[in-house]
Design an enzyme around this catalytic site. Structure first.
Site, short mmCIF file in Angstrom:
data_model
loop_
_atom_site.label_atom_id
_atom_site.label_comp_id
_atom_site.label_asym_id
_atom_site.label_seq_id
_atom_site.Cartn_x
_atom_site.Cartn_y
_atom_site.Cartn_z
N ASN A 228 0.84 -1.20 0.00
CA ASN A 228 0.00 0.00 0.00
C ASN A 228 0.88 1.25 0.00
OD1 ASN A 228 0.63 0.82 2.81
ND2 ASN A 228 -0.43 -1.09 3.32
N LYS A 307 9.20 -17.17 -10.23
CA LYS A 307 8.40 -16.08 -10.79
C LYS A 307 7.26 -16.67 -11.64
CE LYS A 307 8.55 -12.24 -13.98
NZ LYS A 307 9.31 -11.54 -15.01
#
Length: 423
Positions: A228, A307
């Site tokens: 955030n 990944k």
């Protein structure tokens, strides 16, 4: 043309405490050879305005920038320049000076001086005093931004910090060489405030305060995460204010770009689960716990080992699970500290904050309205409403530094009057 005289009266901003805490203190001011030495003259005067007694020690290089006579006239004391000066030894040698000082402040501190101090050299009067003194040692670095950023300088700075030597600054700004960047010395008034802060016993003397700050990052795979916009500025400002008030202050911080405040111990964490573990460990014996971090409410259930490759399909599904509630867990501890939560709300500010207070069994909630422009995440300013059993208290918009000092004052009073602070 009439002659107009402009009289400027200097004041140290908002610091009656600063004046009090420097009164009669013995400050040994070390001046080394940087262009910022011209500011040391004003620094002597400002320290005296705050009631301190000042003795000045200059390195040979410093005398190329400003004369000993100037600093002698301002300080009212002879300026010390040589390690093996027979007259000075008869008067006040390096051991006497080292014992005389309540604080050694080197301003400006050049890259060369920092390097010599890191190596433990005593090849001039100032380094010898620094080796011999039991007083706190503080430096105000001043140098070209390239020199400040240099690996050697940064390594030396880390060595000094590890030894408990405090650095005030440097700050960013235009430099004598024309560069812009970190390396500029703090202004004399800021240095006086910083020095005063070292002597403030304050409202939280002897208390342990734990503060969480910043965002958390919840890994999706080795390169991606959920996070955030929290900058950590409010939590860091609170940590600085708590330390100023004399608290033993621990800052449990998610990833931020902020330097750790002076006299604060920082514990770096990444995920909410890490922050939870560190918080419960440190809260067990603390007096005041302030949960200002913006902790991710959810994390991916599985973290991919490799990944995740871009697949053929248009979408990818992540399953998120709830993170542990840090502040509620702290409030449930058997030996619970005075527990303060934050509520960032976009509507029904007080109502939602009060629900949080009751649901999580907190002592106080600091609520801020995230819809207001110019405050909150990433901003330097904030405005909050404090909600507790006694009612509400609004603190209107101001800098996070000022707000933090005010909050710490209020929290210290509430802590003192609460029934469950440690005896």
């Amino acid at each position: 043309m009439p002659v107009v005289y402009l009289i400027v009266i200097y004041r140290i901003p908002n610091s009656p405490m600063a004046i009090l805490s420097l009164y009669n203190k013995h400050i040994l001011l070390g001046v080394t050879g940087g262009i910022a030495a011209y500011k040391s003259a004003e620094l002597v005067r400002r320290l005296q305005d705050a009631g301190a007694q000042v003795q000045v020690v200059m390195t040979p290089a410093a005398q190329e920038f400003i004369t000993p006579l100037t600093l002698q006239a301002l300080s009212g004391n002879p300026v010390h320049t040589q390690l093996l000066d027979p007259e000075a030894e008869a008067g006040m040698g390096h051991i006497q000076l080292a014992r005389w000082a309540d604080l050694v402040l080197v301003a400006p501190a050049t890259a060369d001086f920092i390097a010599r101090l890191a190596q433990g050299m005593g090849n001039d009067l100032l380094t010898s005093i620094c080796l011999a003194t039991a007083a706190p040692l503080t430096l105000a670095p001043a140098m070209n931004q390239g020199m400040w950023r240099n690996q050697s300088t940064q390594a030396n700075v880390n060595i000094l910090r590890d030894r408990g030597i405090q650095l005030f600054g440097p700050t960013d700004g235009s430099q004598a060489c024309g560069d812009i960047g970190p390396g500029r010395m703090l202004e004399p008034t800021q240095l006086v405030e910083a020095a005063a802060g070292l002597f403030q016993t304050g409202l939280l003397a002897g208390k342990k305060v734990v503060i969480t700050a910043g965002p958390t990052r919840e890994a999706i795979d080795p390169v991606r995460y959920i996070s955030n916009h929290s900058s950590g500025k409010m939590g860091y400002a609170l940590a600085e204010a708590a330390a100023e008030a004399g608290a033993h202050t621990l800052l449990i911080s998610g990833p931020t770009q902020l330097p750790c405040p002076a006299r604060v111990t920082r514990i770096d964490v990444v995920s909410a689960v890490d922050m939870f573990a560190a918080s419960l460990r440190e809260a067990a014996d603390c007096d005041l716990f302030i949960a200002s971090a913006a902790v991710a409410d959810y994390r991916p259930r599985e973290v991919a080992e490799q990944k995740i490759k871009k697949g053929e399909g248009e979408s990818i599904t992540l399953t998120l699970v709830k993170n542990p509630d840090i502040v509620a867990a702290v409030a449930r501890l058997p030996q619970r500290p005075f527990t303060v939560g934050f509520a960032a709300e976009s509507e029904h500010l007080v109502e939602y904050a009060r629900r949080k207070l009751v649901r999580k069994k907190l002592d106080l909630v600091i609520a801020n309205d995230i819809t207001q422009p110019g405050i909150g995440f990433n901003s330097d300013n904030n405005a909050v409403t404090l909600v507790d059993a006694a009612g509400e208290q609004v603190i209107d918009q101001r800098s996070k530094t000022q707000l933090a000092r005010e909050l710490v004052t209020i929290l210290a009073e509430k802590l003192a009057s609460s029934s469950h602070h440690h005896s």
